[in-house]
Scaffold this motif. Structure first.
Motif, PDB file in Angstrom:
ATOM      1  N   CYS A  48      41.727  42.907  40.764  1.00  0.00           N
ATOM      2  CA  CYS A  48      40.663  42.124  40.132  1.00  0.00           C
ATOM      3  C   CYS A  48      40.248  42.821  38.842  1.00  0.00           C
ATOM      4  O   CYS A  48      40.519  44.003  38.635  1.00  0.00           O
ATOM      5  N   LYS A  49      39.523  42.078  37.992  1.00  0.00           N
ATOM      6  CA  LYS A  49      39.029  42.679  36.749  1.00  0.00           C
ATOM      7  C   LYS A  49      38.068  43.837  37.016  1.00  0.00           C
ATOM      8  O   LYS A  49      37.860  44.683  36.155  1.00  0.00           O
ATOM      9  N   CYS A  50      37.509  43.901  38.244  1.00  0.00           N
ATOM     10  CA  CYS A  50      36.630  45.024  38.606  1.00  0.00           C
ATOM     11  C   CYS A  50      37.436  46.219  39.118  1.00  0.00           C
ATOM     12  O   CYS A  50      36.856  47.206  39.565  1.00  0.00           O
ATOM     13  N   SER A  66      31.646  38.217  45.663  1.00  0.00           N
ATOM     14  CA  SER A  66      31.353  39.639  45.854  1.00  0.00           C
ATOM     15  C   SER A  66      31.769  40.547  44.707  1.00  0.00           C
ATOM     16  O   SER A  66      31.461  41.736  44.734  1.00  0.00           O
ATOM     17  N   CYS A  67      32.427  40.024  43.708  1.00  0.00           N
ATOM     18  CA  CYS A  67      32.852  40.862  42.586  1.00  0.00           C
ATOM     19  C   CYS A  67      31.627  41.308  41.779  1.00  0.00           C
ATOM     20  O   CYS A  67      30.791  40.478  41.419  1.00  0.00           O
ATOM     21  N   PRO A  68      31.504  42.588  41.492  1.00  0.00           N
ATOM     22  CA  PRO A  68      30.353  43.048  40.701  1.00  0.00           C
ATOM     23  C   PRO A  68      30.387  42.527  39.260  1.00  0.00           C
ATOM     24  O   PRO A  68      29.363  42.555  38.574  1.00  0.00           O
ATOM     25  N   LEU A  69      31.523  42.007  38.815  1.00  0.00           N
ATOM     26  CA  LEU A  69      31.630  41.483  37.455  1.00  0.00           C
ATOM     27  C   LEU A  69      31.567  39.953  37.406  1.00  0.00           C
ATOM     28  O   LEU A  69      31.742  39.369  36.337  1.00  0.00           O
ATOM     29  N   ARG A  70      31.266  39.301  38.558  1.00  0.00           N
ATOM     30  CA  ARG A  70      31.188  37.841  38.552  1.00  0.00           C
ATOM     31  C   ARG A  70      30.034  37.377  37.665  1.00  0.00           C
ATOM     32  O   ARG A  70      29.000  38.038  37.584  1.00  0.00           O
TER      33      ARG A  70
END
Length: 120
Positions: A48-50, A66-70
């Protein structure tokens, strides 16, 4: 994994053994001709980008919940920013003031929704 009439069971079992495999990762029944494609599309590891690694089949749900960068919207100014920046931004943004149209007092944006109950 389905109920089969006893009368058809032997023929069904022969058909399944020839044409169906159980995925070693998810235990789904997959046609043998599609197994390679199934593994490559569903179970290949992606990043993922994270920078978190996961199976491709889990990426969409991760990016949405759940992605911190969403991307998320600030409740005060509707600016879109990454989830991991939201709390810091809203602390700052919610501390800005706006004049109340009824009493004229400057009200913190984070208190603006509840202000009408105590206004005046």
């Amino acid at each position: 994994k389905k109920d089969i009439p006893a009368v058809n069971f032997i023929i069904h079992e022969i058909h399944c053994r020839r044409n169906i495999e159980i995925c070693p990762y998810c235990s789904d029944s997959i046609p043998k001709s599609e197994m390679k494609n199934h593994i490559e599309s569903e179970h290949v590891q992606v990043t993922c980008k994270c920078r978190m690694k996961m199976e491709n089949s889990l990426l969409k749900d991760h990016e949405a919940s759940s992605c911190p960068l969403r991307p998320v919207l600030c409740q005060f100014c509707d600016i879109q920013l990454a989830f991991n920046k939201l709390q810091e931004h809203e602390l700052y943004c919610g501390a800005r003031t706006e004049p109340c149209g009824r009493c004229g007092r400057n009200i913190l944006l984070k208190e603006l929704k509840e202000h009408p109950r105590v206004c005046g």
